[in-house]
Design an enzyme around this catalytic site. Structure first.
Site, PDB file in Angstrom:
ATOM      1  N   HIS A   1     -29.348  20.266 -25.372  1.00 36.85           N
ATOM      2  CA  HIS A   1     -29.603  20.374 -23.924  1.00 36.85           C
ATOM      3  C   HIS A   1     -28.449  21.094 -23.224  1.00 36.85           C
ATOM      4  O   HIS A   1     -27.465  21.493 -23.850  1.00 36.85           O
ATOM      5  CB  HIS A   1     -29.819  18.987 -23.322  1.00 36.85           C
ATOM      6  CG  HIS A   1     -28.658  18.068 -23.527  1.00 36.85           C
ATOM      7  ND1 HIS A   1     -28.417  17.458 -24.731  1.00 36.85           N
ATOM      8  CD2 HIS A   1     -27.661  17.672 -22.703  1.00 36.85           C
ATOM      9  CE1 HIS A   1     -27.317  16.718 -24.631  1.00 36.85           C
ATOM     10  NE2 HIS A   1     -26.833  16.840 -23.407  1.00 36.85           N
TER      11      HIS A   1
ATOM     12  N   THR B   1     -28.502  26.378 -21.819  1.00 36.84           N
ATOM     13  CA  THR B   1     -28.288  27.656 -22.533  1.00 36.84           C
ATOM     14  C   THR B   1     -27.490  27.472 -23.824  1.00 36.84           C
ATOM     15  O   THR B   1     -26.665  26.564 -23.925  1.00 36.84           O
ATOM     16  CB  THR B   1     -27.521  28.651 -21.632  1.00 36.84           C
ATOM     17  OG1 THR B   1     -26.411  27.970 -21.032  1.00 36.84           O
ATOM     18  CG2 THR B   1     -28.411  29.233 -20.554  1.00 36.84           C
ATOM     19  N   ARG B   2     -27.725  28.384 -24.781  1.00 35.92           N
ATOM     20  CA  ARG B   2     -26.940  28.477 -26.008  1.00 35.92           C
ATOM     21  C   ARG B   2     -26.672  29.957 -26.288  1.00 35.92           C
ATOM     22  O   ARG B   2     -27.556  30.804 -26.126  1.00 35.92           O
ATOM     23  CB  ARG B   2     -27.704  27.887 -27.199  1.00 35.92           C
ATOM     24  CG  ARG B   2     -27.872  26.377 -27.164  1.00 35.92           C
ATOM     25  CD  ARG B   2     -26.548  25.675 -27.374  1.00 35.92           C
ATOM     26  NE  ARG B   2     -26.638  24.221 -27.418  1.00 35.92           N
ATOM     27  CZ  ARG B   2     -26.596  23.414 -26.357  1.00 35.92           C
ATOM     28  NH1 ARG B   2     -26.508  23.901 -25.138  1.00 35.92           N
ATOM     29  NH2 ARG B   2     -26.652  22.106 -26.518  1.00 35.92           N
TER      30      ARG B   2
ATOM     31  N   LYS C   1     -20.592  28.516 -16.521  1.00 39.38           N
ATOM     32  CA  LYS C   1     -20.651  27.490 -17.572  1.00 39.38           C
ATOM     33  C   LYS C   1     -19.647  27.819 -18.665  1.00 39.38           C
ATOM     34  O   LYS C   1     -19.656  28.925 -19.210  1.00 39.38           O
ATOM     35  CB  LYS C   1     -22.057  27.420 -18.169  1.00 39.38           C
ATOM     36  CG  LYS C   1     -22.186  26.390 -19.285  1.00 39.38           C
ATOM     37  CD  LYS C   1     -23.581  26.403 -19.905  1.00 39.38           C
ATOM     38  CE  LYS C   1     -23.637  25.480 -21.115  1.00 39.38           C
ATOM     39  NZ  LYS C   1     -24.928  25.569 -21.803  1.00 39.38           N
TER      40      LYS C   1
ATOM     41  N   HIS D   1     -14.766  21.749 -29.883  1.00 42.18           N
ATOM     42  CA  HIS D   1     -14.192  20.446 -30.259  1.00 42.18           C
ATOM     43  C   HIS D   1     -13.543  19.722 -29.073  1.00 42.18           C
ATOM     44  O   HIS D   1     -12.886  18.701 -29.263  1.00 42.18           O
ATOM     45  CB  HIS D   1     -13.226  20.590 -31.440  1.00 42.18           C
ATOM     46  CG  HIS D   1     -13.883  21.211 -32.643  1.00 42.18           C
ATOM     47  ND1 HIS D   1     -15.002  20.653 -33.233  1.00 42.18           N
ATOM     48  CD2 HIS D   1     -13.626  22.353 -33.325  1.00 42.18           C
ATOM     49  CE1 HIS D   1     -15.384  21.420 -34.244  1.00 42.18           C
ATOM     50  NE2 HIS D   1     -14.580  22.457 -34.307  1.00 42.18           N
TER      51      HIS D   1
ATOM     52  N   CYS E   1     -22.716  16.272 -24.742  1.00 44.70           N
ATOM     53  CA  CYS E   1     -23.581  16.692 -25.839  1.00 44.70           C
ATOM     54  C   CYS E   1     -22.839  16.376 -27.140  1.00 44.70           C
ATOM     55  O   CYS E   1     -21.691  15.934 -27.095  1.00 44.70           O
ATOM     56  CB  CYS E   1     -23.771  18.190 -25.647  1.00 44.70           C
ATOM     57  SG  CYS E   1     -25.018  18.994 -26.622  1.00 44.70           S
TER      58      CYS E   1
ATOM     59  N   LYS F   1     -28.770  29.009 -32.352  1.00 40.64           N
ATOM     60  CA  LYS F   1     -29.253  30.400 -32.445  1.00 40.64           C
ATOM     61  C   LYS F   1     -30.057  30.655 -33.718  1.00 40.64           C
ATOM     62  O   LYS F   1     -30.843  31.585 -33.790  1.00 40.64           O
ATOM     63  CB  LYS F   1     -28.074  31.376 -32.333  1.00 40.64           C
ATOM     64  CG  LYS F   1     -27.047  31.214 -33.420  1.00 40.64           C
ATOM     65  CD  LYS F   1     -25.845  32.122 -33.238  1.00 40.64           C
ATOM     66  CE  LYS F   1     -24.786  31.586 -32.314  1.00 40.64           C
ATOM     67  NZ  LYS F   1     -24.160  30.283 -32.729  1.00 40.64           N
TER      68      LYS F   1
HETATM   69  C1  FAD Z   1     -22.070  21.505 -25.994  1.00 45.06           C
HETATM   70  C2  FAD Z   1     -22.694  22.263 -27.125  1.00 45.06           C
HETATM   71  C3  FAD Z   1     -22.699  23.648 -27.086  1.00 45.06           C
HETATM   72  C4  FAD Z   1     -23.269  24.388 -28.124  1.00 45.06           C
HETATM   73  N1  FAD Z   1     -23.291  25.747 -28.025  1.00 45.06           N
HETATM   74  C5  FAD Z   1     -23.969  26.462 -28.949  1.00 45.06           C
HETATM   75  C6  FAD Z   1     -24.165  27.853 -28.763  1.00 45.06           C
HETATM   76  O1  FAD Z   1     -23.717  28.432 -27.763  1.00 45.06           O
HETATM   77  N2  FAD Z   1     -24.879  28.525 -29.705  1.00 45.06           N
HETATM   78  C7  FAD Z   1     -25.398  27.904 -30.805  1.00 45.06           C
HETATM   79  O2  FAD Z   1     -26.018  28.581 -31.612  1.00 45.06           O
HETATM   80  N3  FAD Z   1     -25.240  26.570 -31.001  1.00 45.06           N
HETATM   81  C8  FAD Z   1     -24.546  25.846 -30.101  1.00 45.06           C
HETATM   82  N4  FAD Z   1     -24.408  24.493 -30.243  1.00 45.06           N
HETATM   83  C9  FAD Z   1     -24.946  23.839 -31.433  1.00 45.06           C
HETATM   84  C10 FAD Z   1     -26.452  23.669 -31.344  1.00 45.06           C
HETATM   85  O3  FAD Z   1     -26.819  23.311 -30.041  1.00 45.06           O
HETATM   86  C11 FAD Z   1     -26.907  22.675 -32.381  1.00 45.06           C
HETATM   87  O4  FAD Z   1     -26.536  23.175 -33.662  1.00 45.06           O
HETATM   88  C12 FAD Z   1     -28.403  22.449 -32.364  1.00 45.06           C
HETATM   89  O5  FAD Z   1     -28.856  22.206 -31.066  1.00 45.06           O
HETATM   90  C13 FAD Z   1     -28.737  21.292 -33.269  1.00 45.06           C
HETATM   91  O6  FAD Z   1     -30.139  21.118 -33.315  1.00 45.06           O
HETATM   92  P1  FAD Z   1     -30.743  19.879 -34.090  1.00 45.06           P
HETATM   93  O7  FAD Z   1     -32.204  20.065 -34.157  1.00 45.06           O
HETATM   94  O8  FAD Z   1     -29.982  19.702 -35.374  1.00 45.06           O
HETATM   95  O9  FAD Z   1     -30.341  18.631 -33.178  1.00 45.06           O
HETATM   96  P2  FAD Z   1     -31.132  18.050 -31.909  1.00 45.06           P
HETATM   97  O10 FAD Z   1     -31.701  19.160 -31.110  1.00 45.06           O
HETATM   98  O11 FAD Z   1     -30.258  17.058 -31.262  1.00 45.06           O
HETATM   99  O12 FAD Z   1     -32.378  17.339 -32.577  1.00 45.06           O
HETATM  100  C14 FAD Z   1     -32.276  16.186 -33.377  1.00 45.06           C
HETATM  101  C15 FAD Z   1     -33.452  15.319 -32.949  1.00 45.06           C
HETATM  102  O13 FAD Z   1     -33.640  14.259 -33.869  1.00 45.06           O
HETATM  103  C16 FAD Z   1     -34.050  13.132 -33.127  1.00 45.06           C
HETATM  104  N5  FAD Z   1     -33.820  11.954 -33.963  1.00 45.06           N
HETATM  105  C17 FAD Z   1     -32.634  11.493 -34.399  1.00 45.06           C
HETATM  106  N6  FAD Z   1     -32.804  10.406 -35.173  1.00 45.06           N
HETATM  107  C18 FAD Z   1     -34.131  10.155 -35.214  1.00 45.06           C
HETATM  108  C19 FAD Z   1     -34.926   9.143 -35.832  1.00 45.06           C
HETATM  109  N7  FAD Z   1     -34.385   8.187 -36.586  1.00 45.06           N
HETATM  110  N8  FAD Z   1     -36.254   9.187 -35.652  1.00 45.06           N
HETATM  111  C20 FAD Z   1     -36.834  10.162 -34.878  1.00 45.06           C
HETATM  112  N9  FAD Z   1     -36.116  11.133 -34.271  1.00 45.06           N
HETATM  113  C21 FAD Z   1     -34.785  11.136 -34.440  1.00 45.06           C
HETATM  114  C22 FAD Z   1     -33.167  13.204 -31.887  1.00 45.06           C
HETATM  115  O14 FAD Z   1     -33.663  12.416 -30.830  1.00 45.06           O
HETATM  116  C23 FAD Z   1     -33.201  14.689 -31.585  1.00 45.06           C
HETATM  117  O15 FAD Z   1     -34.254  15.035 -30.717  1.00 45.06           O
HETATM  118  C24 FAD Z   1     -23.828  23.715 -29.239  1.00 45.06           C
HETATM  119  C25 FAD Z   1     -23.838  22.322 -29.279  1.00 45.06           C
HETATM  120  C26 FAD Z   1     -23.290  21.594 -28.225  1.00 45.06           C
HETATM  121  C27 FAD Z   1     -23.332  20.098 -28.276  1.00 45.06           C
END
Ligand code: FAD
Length: 397
Positions: free
Chosen positions: A64, A67-68, A281, A286, A330, A363
């Site tokens: 959330h 933007t990324r 933004k 880290h 986040c 991304k």
């Molecule tokens: C502040 C911040 C800035 C970032 N900036 C960048 C950027 O500029 N560019 C970039 O490429 N990446 C960036 N990243 C990294 C990127 O956002 C993440 O790598 C990516 O969003 C991870 O996606 P995900 O699907 O792994 O996690 P999420 O999108 O969090 O999805 C995991 C999902 O699993 C669900 N879940 C967990 N456990 C369970 C369960 N037991 N049962 C059912 N559902 C469950 C959660 O509710 C969640 O919805 C950033 C991250 C952060 C925090």
């Protein structure tokens, strides 16, 4: 029934608790990765169930904050560039099908001292993959992008294809396309446990049991709880990003302010042009180095959180050194080497671990979705994912 409410669609799923195998694949987590995997698997005719503990595009995980950044000049390692090229194609295809803009091109800047990891790494990716780019001195950078204040000695790589993605909109678009292709998405249904026996996986939630041939774990910051014994490989870390009021918004408009990564003497920062909401933004990789419990994340922006960002804003973007107008907490999920994990579970080959966060995964969502679909349907992929294997951590497990 549609995405966003607990539902079953297409009539292929077994109702909770009835014990009949109804799906080819179950995906845990409907975030960036899980919805991308669902899109690609459903498009290939797989019967897909996605289980999500919260609602879609929620603000409790890692995706959330509006933007990324997406960038081709990848300082982390040149081997990511082919995946990024494919990700750009797939984001554009998603955007076309969704009928809304999801990827905004601004160009990207990788800025640091000559010899810094960000500058040298971005340059190496450009050179090894023949990416269009320009090298700028600090002076040239200030002249071209006047929101920046930076020393003449600084060095920057400008790559014109970089930009930003609208992350929550991307997740909704992926989920919509997955359900339109027949996937079932059930929200507010946390997975409590899973087990794999032979060619079957079984998942238990608070509402019932589900079975499938394969299981994809894409639970972001909650991964460690689902794969006991691997906690050291997936450590959640608290991040806070801030939006600062801008005195001269013209200089922070997308046409005049590329997304950036800045390898500053004290830390590495990243930032965005003004878009969607007021303010500049910015985030710090880290942040304050705080381990996070995903079920009890401190979401408040404390004075120390603001201070962690304010120094960089004051030094390098003085026209945006106004009030903090918005913030978001986040989580990163860091592997020890900050590269991704995409692999089969060593003790359960029907289970795929897709935990590619380490703060830079978003991304890649659609290309990782494609990889997951390849692995589930063919047990092989043409993409090079050798760097993402669990075996590299064998000494740690
Ligand atoms: C502040 C911040 C800035 C970032 N900036 C960048 C950027 O500029 N560019 C970039 O490429 N990446 C960036 N990243 C990294 C990127 O956002 C993440 O790598 C990516 O969003 C991870 O996606 P995900 O699907 O792994 O996690 P999420 O999108 O969090 O999805 C995991 C999902 O699993 C669900 N879940 C967990 N456990 C369970 C369960 N037991 N049962 C059912 N559902 C469950 C959660 O509710 C969640 O919805 C950033 C991250 C952060 C925090």
């Amino acid at each position: 029934m549609g995405v966003g409410s607990p539902s079953t669609s297409r009539g292929t799923g077994r109702e909770p608790g009835t014990g009949r195998l109804g799906y080819d694949v179950i995906i845990v987590g409907a975030g960036g990765m899980g919805t991308a995997a669902a899109t690609h698997l459903a498009a290939r005719g797989q019967r897909v169930l996605v289980l999500e503990r919260h609602h879609l595009a929620h603000d409790r995980g890692s995706s959330h904050g509006l933007t990324r950044i997406i960038r081709l000049a990848y300082f982390e390692h040149p081997s990511y560039v082919p995946l990024l090229r494919r990700a750009f194609e797939l984001w554009r295809a998603l955007e076309t099908r969704a009928g809304e803009p999801l990827l905004h091109v601004t160009g990207s800047l990788d800025v640091g001292a000559s010899g810094s990891q960000v500058f040298e790494g971005a340059l190496r990716s450009c050179q090894e993959h023949d990416l269009p780019h320009e090298l700028l001195t600090g002076r040239a950078l200030r002249g071209r992008f006047p929101a920046w204040r930076i020393d003449d000695e600084a060095a920057a790589v400008f790559q014109p294809d970089g930009g930003f993605l609208l992350s929550e909109r991307c997740i909704l678009a992926q989920a919509t396309q997955a359900t339109e292709a027949g996937a079932t998405v059930r929200v507010e249904e946390p997975v409590l446990e899973w087990d794999a026996r032979g060619d079957r996986v079984r998942v238990r939630t608070g509402r019932g049991n589900y079975e499938a041939s394969q299981l994809v774990l894409a639970a972001g910051a909650w991964m460690a709880g689902l794969v006991p014994g691997m906690a050291a490989l997936m450590r959640p870390e608290r991040q806070v990003v801030g939006w600062f009021a801008i005195a001269d918004p013209e200089r922070f408009a997308p046409a005049r302010f590329p997304v950036f990564v800045h390898d500053a003497p004290d830390a590495v920062y990243y930032g965005f042009p003004e878009h969607g909401v007021a303010g500049f933004k910015i985030g710090k990789y880290h942040h304050r180095g705080q381990a996070a419990d995903p079920d009890a994340l401190d979401r408040e922006c404390h004075p120390e959180d603001e201070a962690a960002l304010r120094g960089e804003v004051a030094r390098h973007f003085p026209l945006a050194n106004g009030a903090l107008v918005r913030s978001a907490a986040c989580m990163f999920t860091n592997t020890p080497d900050e590269h991704f994990i995409i692999d089969r579970h060593p003790g359960a080959p029907a289970v795929l671990i897709v935990s590619p966060c380490s703060g830079h995964g978003f991304k890649f969502c659609p290309v990782i979705g494609e990889i997951v679909a390849d692995l589930v349907t063919r047990d092989a992929t043409a993409h090079d994912i050798s760097a993402f294997r669990l075996a590299r951590f064998s000494a740690l497990r």
